[in-house]
Design a protein around this motif. Sequence first.
Motif, short mmCIF file in Angstrom:
data_model
loop_
_atom_site.label_atom_id
_atom_site.label_comp_id
_atom_site.label_asym_id
_atom_site.label_seq_id
_atom_site.Cartn_x
_atom_site.Cartn_y
_atom_site.Cartn_z
N GLY A 167 -8.07 -7.77 -10.32
CA GLY A 167 -9.29 -6.81 -9.84
C GLY A 167 -9.21 -6.69 -8.35
N ARG A 168 -7.83 -6.55 -7.73
CA ARG A 168 -7.81 -6.15 -6.37
C ARG A 168 -7.08 -4.97 -6.42
NH1 ARG A 168 -5.89 -11.71 -6.10
NH2 ARG A 168 -3.68 -10.90 -6.66
N GLY A 169 -7.25 -4.36 -5.08
CA GLY A 169 -6.49 -3.06 -5.10
C GLY A 169 -4.97 -3.14 -5.19
N PRO A 170 -4.17 -2.19 -5.38
CA PRO A 170 -2.59 -2.22 -5.69
C PRO A 170 -1.80 -2.92 -4.75
CG PRO A 170 -3.36 0.11 -5.14
CD PRO A 170 -4.53 -0.82 -5.51
N LEU A 171 -2.31 -2.81 -3.34
CA LEU A 171 -1.52 -3.25 -2.44
C LEU A 171 -2.11 -4.61 -1.72
CD1 LEU A 171 -0.56 -0.06 -0.44
CD2 LEU A 171 0.80 -1.33 -2.13
N GLN A 172 -3.13 -5.05 -2.39
CA GLN A 172 -3.90 -6.43 -1.99
C GLN A 172 -3.43 -7.60 -2.64
OE1 GLN A 172 -7.99 -5.26 -2.36
NE2 GLN A 172 -7.99 -4.11 -0.57
N ARG A 210 -0.59 -5.75 8.21
CA ARG A 210 -1.55 -5.28 7.41
C ARG A 210 -0.64 -4.51 6.60
NH1 ARG A 210 -0.77 -2.06 12.48
NH2 ARG A 210 -0.36 -0.11 12.11
N SER A 211 -1.44 -4.03 5.45
CA SER A 211 -0.78 -3.69 4.01
C SER A 211 -1.12 -2.09 3.41
CB SER A 211 -0.82 -4.47 3.04
OG SER A 211 -0.36 -5.54 3.36
N SER A 212 -1.23 -1.35 4.57
CA SER A 212 -1.70 0.32 4.39
C SER A 212 -0.38 0.78 3.60
CB SER A 212 -2.08 0.88 5.66
OG SER A 212 -0.96 1.03 6.46
N LEU A 213 -0.84 1.85 3.05
CA LEU A 213 0.35 2.88 2.25
C LEU A 213 1.36 3.07 3.19
CD1 LEU A 213 1.22 3.58 -0.57
CD2 LEU A 213 -0.25 5.81 -0.04
N SER A 214 0.84 3.68 4.50
CA SER A 214 1.90 4.24 5.28
C SER A 214 2.88 3.22 5.91
CB SER A 214 0.92 5.08 6.48
OG SER A 214 0.23 4.01 7.18
N ARG A 215 2.24 2.04 6.24
CA ARG A 215 2.90 0.79 6.82
C ARG A 215 3.89 0.37 5.72
NH1 ARG A 215 3.06 -1.35 12.09
NH2 ARG A 215 3.81 -3.26 11.96
N LYS A 216 3.36 0.60 4.48
CA LYS A 216 4.51 -0.03 3.25
C LYS A 216 5.50 0.97 3.25
CE LYS A 216 3.21 -3.88 1.08
NZ LYS A 216 4.34 -4.94 0.85
#
Length: 736
Positions: A167-172, A210-216
Amino acid sequence: MSDSSKRKRPLVADKRTSAKPKAKAPSKAAPAKRRRARQKPPRRGGILGFFSAIARWILRLIWTITWRITAVVALVLALAVGYIYTTLPPLEALLDGRARGSVTMLDREGDVFAWRGDQFGGVISAESVSPHLKNAVIATEDKRFYKHFGVSPRGIASAVRINLSEGRGPLQGHGGSTITQQVAKLLCLGEPFDPSAGQTEKEYESSCRRSSLSRKAKEALFSMAMEAKYSKNDILSIYLNRAYMGGGAFGAEAAAQRFFGKSAATVSAAEGAMLAGLLTAPTTLSPTNNLDRSQDRAATVIRLMEDQGFLSKAEAAEAQANPAVLSEAAEAEAGGYFADWVMSSGPEFFTRNTTEDVIIKTTLDQRIQRAAEDGLKWVFDNKVKDTSKAQAAIVVMSADGAVRAMVGGRKTKVAGAFNRATQAMRQTGSAFKPFVYAAALDLGYSPNDTIDDSPYCLNIPGSGQWCPKNYTKNFKGTVSLTNALKDSLNIPAVKISESVGREIVSKVATQFGIKSDLAAGPALALGASESTLLEMTGAYAGILNGGSSVMPYGLIDLRLMGDNEALMGTGGGIGERVIQEDAARQLVYMMEKVISEGTGQRAQFEGRQLAGKTGTTSANKDAWFVGFSADYVTGVWMGYDDNTPLTGVTGGGLPTEIWRETMSRVHAGLPLTDLPMSQPAPSTIVSEPQPQPQPTGRAPAASGNSGGTIIDQVLRDIFGNSSGGSATPSPGAGDR
């Protein structure tokens, strides 16, 4: 006619030629046939043929666009990775990534007992570290570490699936990060901490994680660049040196030293599993916070190591049966209250905010520290109700002020907690009285001088009449100064203070080390002022050492790691003389009577000569016992943090028992040594009152008065007839 004349042809075969026949000329239609053979079957006609042609055209277009885009993306990625590659520093620059330095504390014997700051035990490598630790890290963090190119698509896909299913976001939540990606985070993708940027160190670390898409995406590029720049073992070495592993330890070497007292190169399978298990949640799983939880996590790591072939079934069973345990120094919870005090009392740029690795040698005696902790625990386990919220504190020091042990509360295995020995300002009660008698003895009074213990009142400007009373609410009449202190009588203490002069008493107490503002009124003599247990214990040490002031200290010397020369030395010790040595020896004699015959008799043990003083404040909010042998001075305070009155507790009760339990353990095995005290000369009768004192309030010496009370005469000279009388005494401090 005969036809025989006709010649017949010979019966022979026709002559065959030996020449090869000419090759057959190829047909002109053959090339066309071969071309037709290579051609695809004829396309269908009609509507089906039309749509088939459209589909083929679209597929060709997609393929053309895809491979070209792929080529462009690959080129861009290669350029980005190549650029990051050029920015990566040499391996050696990445192994120690701390923003602060560390403080390592040694006891009086030179043994490590505490750590503070960002501890770094030294550089280790993937080749030199224990194979058990290396395998545990790989089994736990990245089992395909030696197979991927820095990013694991399989791991990322699995993490996304788990996050979505929960139930979390894909990067959470689960990140699917490889060890290489975790190293990239530890390096903050090459962005160093800049204090001038307005960010705190904590905010900087948070932004790095932090786990943003750009950071990943940038993390993936950085990881691939590292894979190109460094070897797999180099990357693992960076991880093992930079990762935070709880307890203030950065890197596996510091953690191994911190928790097990050994190098990371020699840890066992169970110890390596515990260290590897810390990487998931170093603070929560730290064995100094919760050893059971840390051992449970290590058991999981051992199972992973067995499943992946790093341990045999027998080795795994042995590791499970013998889990890792903390070293003795680690069990002390980083030095507890004593280490906190040393850190707060030392220079800030070498303790709290150091950027260097510092070694501090201290006065701590770990045997005495255990004695104090055990003594406190024994009394609370056997004499105090389990539901009691009462607190206690203990300080043990030598006569020169060297602090040997410190307990700042009932929870002894803590760090950073409120220290009641050094931070709590509490009323001292009758524990202050020795300073009143010290002032009198220094002026020439004798322990055998007498004073009248009877109802006594003073008119205080602005407050009216003040009438102290004894704890027992009884009066003993004429008593010697020795008996007045032995029984902790309040009225004689006030009379002596008024006779000597409050200013003199305050000066003596201040010079002995009581730094807080002292009460200005006559209640000064009864301990209406506040002080800390450390100050009080240090002041009593001044009495033991012959009357010189003492500055309590815990730091012996401070040096930078790797240096042999100390940057600073002891910041305390014996100071200037406060009272004459003979006066101090007579005061020790009087205080010895407190334990041998008076309110502190519970302190006796082993037939030793001991001296001290009990103290209980008004309404029983604080209870004290401070005393000494010839070897050590110990102070004990007991009370509630919120000033709730103690029920049935006085200075002569539980605090004295804590003192006895501590000191008896401290003196185990030590020879009996006499106190430095002087027997007072026999008293003589003084037939004439002494002259009126000078305006300073300093009274002339009395040479003993077994019949009259010269101090009362002086008071009458000063205050007229306000002494004595039938006034009803008002409440005052006292103790039993």
